[in-house]
Design a protein around this motif. Structure first.
Motif, PDB file in Angstrom:
ATOM      1  N   LEU A 166       7.759  44.851  61.468  1.00  0.00           N
ATOM      2  CA  LEU A 166       7.581  46.161  60.854  1.00  0.00           C
ATOM      3  C   LEU A 166       7.900  46.097  59.363  1.00  0.00           C
ATOM      4  O   LEU A 166       8.963  45.610  58.964  1.00  0.00           O
ATOM      5  CB  LEU A 166       8.485  47.192  61.538  1.00  0.00           C
ATOM      6  CG  LEU A 166       8.209  48.655  61.226  1.00  0.00           C
ATOM      7  CD1 LEU A 166       6.869  49.094  61.803  1.00  0.00           C
ATOM      8  CD2 LEU A 166       9.327  49.537  61.767  1.00  0.00           C
TER       9      LEU A 166
ATOM     10  N   ASN B  25       6.853  51.183  57.624  1.00  0.00           N
ATOM     11  CA  ASN B  25       6.590  51.364  59.061  1.00  0.00           C
ATOM     12  C   ASN B  25       5.179  50.996  59.501  1.00  0.00           C
ATOM     13  O   ASN B  25       4.590  51.652  60.364  1.00  0.00           O
ATOM     14  CB  ASN B  25       6.925  52.797  59.515  1.00  0.00           C
ATOM     15  CG  ASN B  25       8.405  53.088  59.450  1.00  0.00           C
ATOM     16  OD1 ASN B  25       9.223  52.164  59.413  1.00  0.00           O
ATOM     17  ND2 ASN B  25       8.762  54.350  59.428  1.00  0.00           N
TER      18      ASN B  25
ATOM     19  N   PHE C  98       2.918  47.742  61.129  1.00  0.00           N
ATOM     20  CA  PHE C  98       3.108  46.482  61.841  1.00  0.00           C
ATOM     21  C   PHE C  98       2.233  45.398  61.209  1.00  0.00           C
ATOM     22  O   PHE C  98       1.022  45.563  61.070  1.00  0.00           O
ATOM     23  CB  PHE C  98       2.810  46.646  63.330  1.00  0.00           C
ATOM     24  CG  PHE C  98       3.841  47.484  64.034  1.00  0.00           C
ATOM     25  CD1 PHE C  98       5.048  46.925  64.428  1.00  0.00           C
ATOM     26  CD2 PHE C  98       3.619  48.835  64.274  1.00  0.00           C
ATOM     27  CE1 PHE C  98       6.016  47.696  65.066  1.00  0.00           C
ATOM     28  CE2 PHE C  98       4.576  49.608  64.905  1.00  0.00           C
ATOM     29  CZ  PHE C  98       5.777  49.035  65.299  1.00  0.00           C
TER      30      PHE C  98
ATOM     31  N   ASN D 209       9.806  36.821  59.134  1.00  0.00           N
ATOM     32  CA  ASN D 209      10.020  37.949  58.240  1.00  0.00           C
ATOM     33  C   ASN D 209       9.872  37.490  56.784  1.00  0.00           C
ATOM     34  O   ASN D 209       9.298  38.183  55.967  1.00  0.00           O
ATOM     35  CB  ASN D 209      11.416  38.534  58.491  1.00  0.00           C
ATOM     36  CG  ASN D 209      11.678  39.799  57.697  1.00  0.00           C
ATOM     37  OD1 ASN D 209      10.759  40.519  57.325  1.00  0.00           O
ATOM     38  ND2 ASN D 209      12.941  40.071  57.434  1.00  0.00           N
TER      39      ASN D 209
ATOM     40  N   SER E  57      10.011  42.973  56.097  1.00  0.00           N
ATOM     41  CA  SER E  57      10.772  44.175  56.456  1.00  0.00           C
ATOM     42  C   SER E  57      11.254  44.962  55.241  1.00  0.00           C
ATOM     43  O   SER E  57      11.572  46.143  55.360  1.00  0.00           O
ATOM     44  CB  SER E  57      11.961  43.801  57.331  1.00  0.00           C
ATOM     45  OG  SER E  57      12.840  42.939  56.622  1.00  0.00           O
TER      46      SER E  57
ATOM     47  N   THR F 130      12.124  41.414  65.723  1.00  0.00           N
ATOM     48  CA  THR F 130      13.014  42.367  65.061  1.00  0.00           C
ATOM     49  C   THR F 130      13.821  41.659  63.982  1.00  0.00           C
ATOM     50  O   THR F 130      14.097  40.463  64.080  1.00  0.00           O
ATOM     51  CB  THR F 130      13.954  43.036  66.081  1.00  0.00           C
ATOM     52  OG1 THR F 130      14.648  42.023  66.812  1.00  0.00           O
ATOM     53  CG2 THR F 130      13.162  43.902  67.050  1.00  0.00           C
ATOM     54  N   THR F 131      14.169  42.410  62.944  1.00  0.00           N
ATOM     55  CA  THR F 131      14.873  41.844  61.786  1.00  0.00           C
ATOM     56  C   THR F 131      16.236  42.480  61.559  1.00  0.00           C
ATOM     57  O   THR F 131      16.991  42.021  60.720  1.00  0.00           O
ATOM     58  CB  THR F 131      14.033  42.049  60.513  1.00  0.00           C
ATOM     59  OG1 THR F 131      13.948  43.460  60.247  1.00  0.00           O
ATOM     60  CG2 THR F 131      12.640  41.470  60.670  1.00  0.00           C
TER      61      THR F 131
ATOM     62  N   SER G 189      16.474  45.626  60.551  1.00  0.00           N
ATOM     63  CA  SER G 189      16.293  46.765  59.640  1.00  0.00           C
ATOM     64  C   SER G 189      15.303  47.793  60.200  1.00  0.00           C
ATOM     65  O   SER G 189      14.790  48.625  59.463  1.00  0.00           O
ATOM     66  CB  SER G 189      15.855  46.279  58.261  1.00  0.00           C
ATOM     67  OG  SER G 189      14.698  45.490  58.350  1.00  0.00           O
ATOM     68  N   GLU G 190      15.054  47.729  61.506  1.00  0.00           N
ATOM     69  CA  GLU G 190      14.122  48.676  62.126  1.00  0.00           C
ATOM     70  C   GLU G 190      14.744  50.075  62.176  1.00  0.00           C
ATOM     71  O   GLU G 190      15.955  50.215  62.381  1.00  0.00           O
ATOM     72  CB  GLU G 190      13.775  48.231  63.554  1.00  0.00           C
ATOM     73  CG  GLU G 190      12.879  47.012  63.616  1.00  0.00           C
ATOM     74  CD  GLU G 190      13.602  45.702  63.336  1.00  0.00           C
ATOM     75  OE1 GLU G 190      12.935  44.729  62.962  1.00  0.00           O
ATOM     76  OE2 GLU G 190      14.846  45.654  63.482  1.00  0.00           O
TER      77      GLU G 190
ATOM     78  N   TYR H 115      11.976  52.877  66.175  1.00  0.00           N
ATOM     79  CA  TYR H 115      11.128  51.673  66.149  1.00  0.00           C
ATOM     80  C   TYR H 115      10.248  51.548  67.394  1.00  0.00           C
ATOM     81  O   TYR H 115       9.036  51.370  67.308  1.00  0.00           O
ATOM     82  CB  TYR H 115      12.015  50.436  66.002  1.00  0.00           C
ATOM     83  CG  TYR H 115      11.307  49.112  66.163  1.00  0.00           C
ATOM     84  CD1 TYR H 115      10.415  48.648  65.198  1.00  0.00           C
ATOM     85  CD2 TYR H 115      11.537  48.319  67.284  1.00  0.00           C
ATOM     86  CE1 TYR H 115       9.764  47.432  65.340  1.00  0.00           C
ATOM     87  CE2 TYR H 115      10.890  47.095  67.428  1.00  0.00           C
ATOM     88  CZ  TYR H 115      10.012  46.656  66.455  1.00  0.00           C
ATOM     89  OH  TYR H 115       9.362  45.455  66.605  1.00  0.00           O
ATOM     90  N   GLU H 116      10.867  51.646  68.564  1.00  0.00           N
ATOM     91  CA  GLU H 116      10.126  51.477  69.814  1.00  0.00           C
ATOM     92  C   GLU H 116       9.074  52.569  69.985  1.00  0.00           C
ATOM     93  O   GLU H 116       7.964  52.312  70.456  1.00  0.00           O
ATOM     94  CB  GLU H 116      11.088  51.465  71.009  1.00  0.00           C
ATOM     95  CG  GLU H 116      12.032  50.285  71.004  1.00  0.00           C
ATOM     96  CD  GLU H 116      13.312  50.470  70.202  1.00  0.00           C
ATOM     97  OE1 GLU H 116      14.183  49.593  70.239  1.00  0.00           O
ATOM     98  OE2 GLU H 116      13.442  51.506  69.507  1.00  0.00           O
TER      99      GLU H 116
ATOM    100  N   VAL I 222      15.084  46.230  73.041  1.00  0.00           N
ATOM    101  CA  VAL I 222      13.810  46.732  72.516  1.00  0.00           C
ATOM    102  C   VAL I 222      12.781  46.859  73.632  1.00  0.00           C
ATOM    103  O   VAL I 222      12.147  47.913  73.783  1.00  0.00           O
ATOM    104  CB  VAL I 222      13.286  45.825  71.373  1.00  0.00           C
ATOM    105  CG1 VAL I 222      11.823  46.122  71.070  1.00  0.00           C
ATOM    106  CG2 VAL I 222      14.117  46.013  70.120  1.00  0.00           C
TER     107      VAL I 222
END
Length: 194
Positions: free
Chosen positions: A44, A48, A50, A56, A69, A113-114, A116-117, A121-122, A147
């Motif tokens: 992400l 926001n 994808f 990343n 991110s 995932t990083t 920072s979501e 997010y989901e 997640v």
């Protein structure tokens, strides 16, 4: 059923002999092979969106010390990436899915995932799958169990998987539809238990 007929072939990040990993070139190359799925990764962006990428940080494939991110999607989409003599470009998830549909390829989506979501997010991801009309078609996995469990809570029809780098001992009570294990962790007992 442990018969050979039950085996499905998944092209990991596309087909690397035809383009840079996770690129549309590698997706197109995979479509020419006898595969069932193309596994691909998404991250992400700061705004926001994808983005299709395993890393990343763009350093490995693009030579730029840039974090997806922490970047706007418009600043990373179409960035040139290089690997094994191939040159390709980073694409949005939307563009990648459009090409996969055109090619008749089913995607196995790995959520990278990083940390920072955003809190939603989901929900953003499920909304994206719904808008692309693939929520009942594409299985989804992540190394982040919480997640995929949350994705499943939001939409129970999405097939979810837990991606485990090193499996030691028995499985616990994860609420997922499948497991993805590294080959060195695989054994028949684990497969039976899963």
């Amino acid at each position: 059923d442990n018969s050979i007929d039950n085996i499905q072939v998944i092209a990991h990040r596309g087909y690397p002999n035809g383009g840079v990993e996770n690129s549309i070139d590698a997706l197109e190359a995979a479509a020419k092979e006898n595969i069932h799925f193309v596994e691909m990764d998404i991250i992400l962006s700061k705004d926001n969106q994808f983005i299709v990428s395993h890393d990343n940080n763009l350093k490995r494939l693009a030579g730029k010390n840039t974090l997806i991110s922490k970047s706007l999607a418009s600043d990373v989409i179409d960035t040139e990436i290089r690997q094994n003599g191939h040159t390709s470009r980073i694409s949005s998830f939307d563009s990648y899915v459009a090409k996969a549909k055109e090619l008749g390829i089913t995607l196995l989506v790995e959520l990278k995932t990083t940390g920072s979501e955003p809190a939603n997010y989901e929900q953003l991801f499920v909304d994206k799958l719904n808008s692309l009309e693939v929520s009942q078609v594409y299985p989804v996995m992540s190394t982040d169990l919480s997640v995929v469990e949350k994705v499943k809570t939001i939409n129970k029809n999405i097939q979810t998987g837990y991606c485990i780098s090193l499996q030691i001992g028995n499985f616990t009570s994860q609420r997922v539809d499948f497991y993805a294990l590294e080959d060195f962790s695989y054994n028949e007992l684990l497969a039976s238990e899963a």
